[in-house]
Design a protein around this motif. Structure first.
Motif, PDB file in Angstrom:
ATOM      1  N   ASP A   1      62.537  22.084  66.368  1.00 28.08           N
ATOM      2  CA  ASP A   1      63.682  21.638  66.757  1.00 28.08           C
ATOM      3  C   ASP A   1      63.863  20.297  66.513  1.00 28.08           C
ATOM      4  OD1 ASP A   1      64.358  24.307  67.513  1.00 28.08           O
ATOM      5  OD2 ASP A   1      63.312  24.201  69.640  1.00 28.08           O
ATOM      6  N   ALA A   2      62.922  19.409  66.074  1.00 28.83           N
ATOM      7  CA  ALA A   2      62.930  17.979  66.177  1.00 28.83           C
ATOM      8  C   ALA A   2      63.954  17.494  65.030  1.00 28.83           C
ATOM      9  CB  ALA A   2      61.481  17.358  66.022  1.00 28.83           C
ATOM     10  N   SER A   3      64.696  16.863  65.078  1.00 32.75           N
ATOM     11  CA  SER A   3      65.534  15.829  64.132  1.00 32.75           C
ATOM     12  C   SER A   3      64.515  15.190  62.950  1.00 32.75           C
ATOM     13  CB  SER A   3      66.458  14.705  64.691  1.00 32.75           C
ATOM     14  OG  SER A   3      65.700  13.695  65.133  1.00 32.75           O
ATOM     15  N   PRO A   4      65.095  14.750  61.950  1.00 29.76           N
ATOM     16  CA  PRO A   4      64.437  14.068  60.907  1.00 29.76           C
ATOM     17  C   PRO A   4      63.871  12.947  61.291  1.00 29.76           C
ATOM     18  CG  PRO A   4      66.370  15.044  59.684  1.00 29.76           C
ATOM     19  CD  PRO A   4      66.406  15.225  61.255  1.00 29.76           C
ATOM     20  N   ALA A   5      64.777  11.927  62.453  1.00 32.73           N
ATOM     21  CA  ALA A   5      64.188  10.800  62.745  1.00 32.73           C
ATOM     22  C   ALA A   5      63.276  10.987  63.978  1.00 32.73           C
ATOM     23  CB  ALA A   5      65.526  10.180  63.640  1.00 32.73           C
ATOM     24  N   VAL A   6      63.092  11.996  64.577  1.00 31.76           N
ATOM     25  CA  VAL A   6      62.124  12.232  65.645  1.00 31.76           C
ATOM     26  C   VAL A   6      60.714  12.874  64.870  1.00 31.76           C
ATOM     27  CG1 VAL A   6      61.325  13.662  67.475  1.00 31.76           C
ATOM     28  CG2 VAL A   6      63.738  12.862  67.497  1.00 31.76           C
ATOM     29  N   ALA A   7      61.218  13.540  63.924  1.00 33.45           N
ATOM     30  CA  ALA A   7      59.890  13.672  63.241  1.00 33.45           C
ATOM     31  C   ALA A   7      59.323  12.779  62.378  1.00 33.45           C
ATOM     32  CB  ALA A   7      60.010  14.983  62.144  1.00 33.45           C
ATOM     33  N   ALA A   8      60.029  11.793  62.030  1.00 31.04           N
ATOM     34  CA  ALA A   8      59.464  10.463  61.236  1.00 31.04           C
ATOM     35  C   ALA A   8      58.775   9.825  62.148  1.00 31.04           C
ATOM     36  CB  ALA A   8      60.585  10.003  60.524  1.00 31.04           C
ATOM     37  N   ALA A   9      59.368   9.579  63.388  1.00 31.12           N
ATOM     38  CA  ALA A   9      58.728   8.613  64.161  1.00 31.12           C
ATOM     39  C   ALA A   9      57.480   9.163  64.816  1.00 31.12           C
ATOM     40  CB  ALA A   9      59.836   8.300  65.396  1.00 31.12           C
ATOM     41  N   LEU A  10      57.588  10.373  65.123  1.00 38.37           N
ATOM     42  CA  LEU A  10      56.166  10.864  65.370  1.00 38.37           C
ATOM     43  C   LEU A  10      54.959  10.795  64.580  1.00 38.37           C
ATOM     44  CD1 LEU A  10      57.416  14.437  66.914  1.00 38.37           C
ATOM     45  CD2 LEU A  10      56.224  12.841  68.357  1.00 38.37           C
ATOM     46  N   SER A  11      55.338  10.865  63.151  1.00 35.05           N
ATOM     47  CA  SER A  11      54.446  10.542  61.962  1.00 35.05           C
ATOM     48  C   SER A  11      53.909   9.169  62.146  1.00 35.05           C
ATOM     49  CB  SER A  11      54.896  10.774  60.791  1.00 35.05           C
ATOM     50  OG  SER A  11      55.361  12.275  60.571  1.00 35.05           O
ATOM     51  N   VAL A  12      54.799   8.094  62.316  1.00 38.98           N
ATOM     52  CA  VAL A  12      54.763   6.827  62.342  1.00 38.98           C
ATOM     53  C   VAL A  12      53.377   6.579  63.373  1.00 38.98           C
ATOM     54  CG1 VAL A  12      55.328   4.432  62.745  1.00 38.98           C
ATOM     55  CG2 VAL A  12      56.752   6.155  61.082  1.00 38.98           C
ATOM     56  N   PHE A  13      53.878   7.042  64.768  1.00 45.77           N
ATOM     57  CA  PHE A  13      52.986   6.690  65.676  1.00 45.77           C
ATOM     58  C   PHE A  13      51.731   7.338  65.731  1.00 45.77           C
ATOM     59  CE2 PHE A  13      56.995   5.408  67.945  1.00 45.77           C
ATOM     60  CZ  PHE A  13      56.827   3.941  68.294  1.00 45.77           C
ATOM     61  N   ALA A  14      51.399   8.441  65.170  1.00 44.56           N
ATOM     62  CA  ALA A  14      50.292   8.991  64.971  1.00 44.56           C
ATOM     63  C   ALA A  14      49.545   8.286  63.897  1.00 44.56           C
ATOM     64  CB  ALA A  14      50.521  10.646  64.392  1.00 44.56           C
ATOM     65  N   ALA A  15      50.194   7.671  62.993  1.00 48.66           N
ATOM     66  CA  ALA A  15      49.419   7.100  62.009  1.00 48.66           C
ATOM     67  C   ALA A  15      49.000   5.566  62.690  1.00 48.66           C
ATOM     68  CB  ALA A  15      50.336   6.738  60.936  1.00 48.66           C
ATOM     69  N   ASN A  16      49.796   4.821  63.597  1.00 48.13           N
ATOM     70  CA  ASN A  16      49.489   3.909  64.220  1.00 48.13           C
ATOM     71  C   ASN A  16      48.261   4.019  65.194  1.00 48.13           C
ATOM     72  OD1 ASN A  16      51.906   2.525  63.513  1.00 48.13           O
ATOM     73  ND2 ASN A  16      52.932   2.575  65.402  1.00 48.13           N
ATOM     74  N   ALA A  17      48.152   5.286  65.596  1.00 49.65           N
ATOM     75  CA  ALA A  17      46.844   5.548  66.414  1.00 49.65           C
ATOM     76  C   ALA A  17      45.794   5.665  65.602  1.00 49.65           C
ATOM     77  CB  ALA A  17      47.194   6.851  67.063  1.00 49.65           C
ATOM     78  N   GLY A  18      45.685   6.147  64.323  1.00 53.29           N
ATOM     79  CA  GLY A  18      44.646   6.193  63.678  1.00 53.29           C
ATOM     80  C   GLY A  18      44.260   4.903  62.931  1.00 53.29           C
ATOM     81  N   VAL A  19      45.445   4.011  62.607  1.00 54.38           N
ATOM     82  CA  VAL A  19      44.957   2.668  62.062  1.00 54.38           C
ATOM     83  C   VAL A  19      44.238   1.825  63.014  1.00 54.38           C
ATOM     84  CG1 VAL A  19      45.945   0.521  61.215  1.00 54.38           C
ATOM     85  CG2 VAL A  19      46.782   2.747  60.270  1.00 54.38           C
ATOM     86  N   ALA A  20      44.808   1.826  64.321  1.00 55.42           N
ATOM     87  CA  ALA A  20      44.220   1.202  65.348  1.00 55.42           C
ATOM     88  C   ALA A  20      42.602   1.340  65.662  1.00 55.42           C
ATOM     89  CB  ALA A  20      45.097   1.166  66.698  1.00 55.42           C
ATOM     90  N   ALA A  21      42.511   2.712  65.597  1.00 57.86           N
ATOM     91  CA  ALA A  21      40.990   3.233  65.774  1.00 57.86           C
ATOM     92  C   ALA A  21      40.155   2.632  64.932  1.00 57.86           C
ATOM     93  CB  ALA A  21      40.921   4.693  65.829  1.00 57.86           C
ATOM     94  N   ASP A  22      40.716   2.342  63.747  1.00 61.32           N
ATOM     95  CA  ASP A  22      39.956   1.930  62.480  1.00 61.32           C
ATOM     96  C   ASP A  22      39.690   0.351  62.598  1.00 61.32           C
ATOM     97  OD1 ASP A  22      39.505   4.238  61.657  1.00 61.32           O
ATOM     98  OD2 ASP A  22      41.101   4.497  60.173  1.00 61.32           O
ATOM     99  N   THR A  23      40.811  -0.202  62.849  1.00 63.72           N
ATOM    100  CA  THR A  23      40.956  -1.582  62.603  1.00 63.72           C
ATOM    101  C   THR A  23      40.826  -2.484  64.022  1.00 63.72           C
ATOM    102  OG1 THR A  23      43.273  -1.922  62.982  1.00 63.72           O
ATOM    103  CG2 THR A  23      42.315  -1.464  60.609  1.00 63.72           C
TER     104      THR A  23
END
Length: 421
Positions: free
Chosen positions: A348-370
């Protein structure tokens, strides 16, 4: 102490189906960024049908959880269960769920976040709560303002300096109040500080806070206010440890970027209608691409008179099926490791919400690495001391009440003194 509710509503779910011979009522103090408590309320009839226990759910403002809950825990006014964010700091009050739940299942599903609740030192193996979702900090930008200004938006891997330059250009071309707003809390400024090289902890895990990286960002941060990149209505308008949410400045179109976090996705999706927005990758620096992980959790308290029922409620909500439903309905990043691997269907998520969820999930992974110190800070049981001292003294440096050197010295001294207490 009387709790002032945000919505003024108490959802009391009565026993249906199951035998009431050993049924208990669980009092549950809940806050929500968007619809989290509402979604939980919809899940509770199934819990009652399964266990016979009822739940008295009270939805309150976050200020109540942050400013009043610990006082309640020191009296007889405490709830049985609450949704909290100060995970390690409230450890002394938690009920250990381990005697009431399947520990192997919990370790397999939530092993990465269970240490955030525990006492430091490695000797605590208790199970204290369910992470309702993972959150991670990062910026939102007003896409329409960038387009109106004719300014190119920095891409993935851009630095904070790159963004500051672009945001100032947008401010000057459009006449908006400021380019960048940030919630007034050290939790939000920690990510950028990590990017500038701030370590926050030494190799032994002891807080050091003001090092070369922290000083570098603090100087930059004060400079952003002096230049007008950041608004007077943000950090300078607060006093002491006061929290100020910068969302209204972004939502009104008065600023082009809001440094906040993934918990705002649903609110912005529902309430921003007159411009396009998106989440962008965490800006980088010499120290990496910093973002602060975290999230809210549901915990039970040792003072409860109904420990079995309280534990049963949390166990029910944390189960894979419930966790999947909660993540999809609230459009949040799940902390359930099995569901992280299999994925959540945000149908039920809009494209904007789905994209934002992906960005923040990636942020969490990058932060864990760097910037792994972000995860250390999140699990540090006295992180609330850091969160309190930083905005107090940095604001005084911004307003000229103290020099930056004086403010940084005061931060170090204040944090050391409070941790020693």
């Amino acid at each position: 102490m009387k709790v002032t509710t945000k919505r003024g509503a108490i959802a009391a779910l009565m026993l249906t189906g199951a035998s009431g011979a050993y049924a208990d009522e669980v009092s549950f103090l809940c806050y929500q960024d968007s619809n989290e408590c509402d979604v939980i309320a919809d899940m509770l009839p199934a819990f009652t049908e399964k266990t016979g226990h009822t739940v008295k759910l009270e939805t309150v403002a976050y200020d109540v959880i942050r400013d009043q809950l610990e006082n309640q825990l020191q009296t007889d006014a405490a709830p049985d269960v609450a949704r909290v964010t100060n995970l390690g700091g409230l450890n002394q009050y938690y009920l250990d769920l381990a005697p009431y739940v399947d520990g192997a299942t919990w370790e397999a599903s939530y092993g990465a976040t269970l240490p955030w609740f525990r006492k430091p030192g490695g000797d605590d193996s208790g199970i204290y709560g369910w992470m309702t979702q993972l959150t991670v900090t990062g910026p939102y930008v007003n896409v329409t303002l960038f387009e109106d200004a004719g300014v190119d938006m920095p891409g993935e891997g851009a630095t904070w300096d790159d963004w500051a330059t672009a945001l100032m250009e947008v401010k000057e071309m459009t006449g908006i109040t400021a380019g960048l707003a940030m919630d007034r809390t050290a939790h939000r400024m920690a990510g950028p500080a990590f990017s500038y090289g701030a370590k926050f902890f030494d190799d032994a895990g002891e807080p050091i806070l003001v090092d070369a990286g922290f000083r570098d960002f603090a100087e930059t941060f004060v400079g952003w206010h002096a230049s007008g990149l950041m608004p007077a209505e943000g950090w300078p308008a607060g006093e002491g440890t006061q929290y100020r949410n910068a969302a209204p400045l972004f939502q009104s179109g008065d600023v082009a970027m809001h440094m906040s976090g993934s918990w705002m996705i649903n609110s912005y999706a529902d309430n921003i209608t007159d411009f396009d927005w998106k989440a962008v990758p965490a800006p980088c620096g010499t120290g990496g691409c910093g973002a602060m992980p975290g999230g809210a959790a549901i915990v039970a308290f040792e003072s409860t008179d109904v420990p079995e029922a309280a534990a049963a409620l949390i166990d029910f909500l944390a189960a894979e099926e419930s966790a999947a439903s909660f993540a999809a309905s609230t459009r949040n990043i799940t902390a359930h490791q099995g569901l992280q691997a299999s994925g959540i269907d945000y149908a039920d998520a809009s494209p904007a919400v789905a994209a934002a969820l992906s960005v923040f999930a990636a942020n969490a992974g990058v932060a864990a690495d760097t910037t792994p110190q972000a995860y250390t800070l999140q699990g540090y049981p006295k992180n609330f001391v850091i969160y309190g001292a930083v905005p107090d003294y940095l604001t005084k440096a911004i307003t000229g009440e103290m020099s930056l050197d004086e403010a940084l010295a005061a931060i170090d001294a204040d944090v050391a003194a409070k941790i020693a207490e």
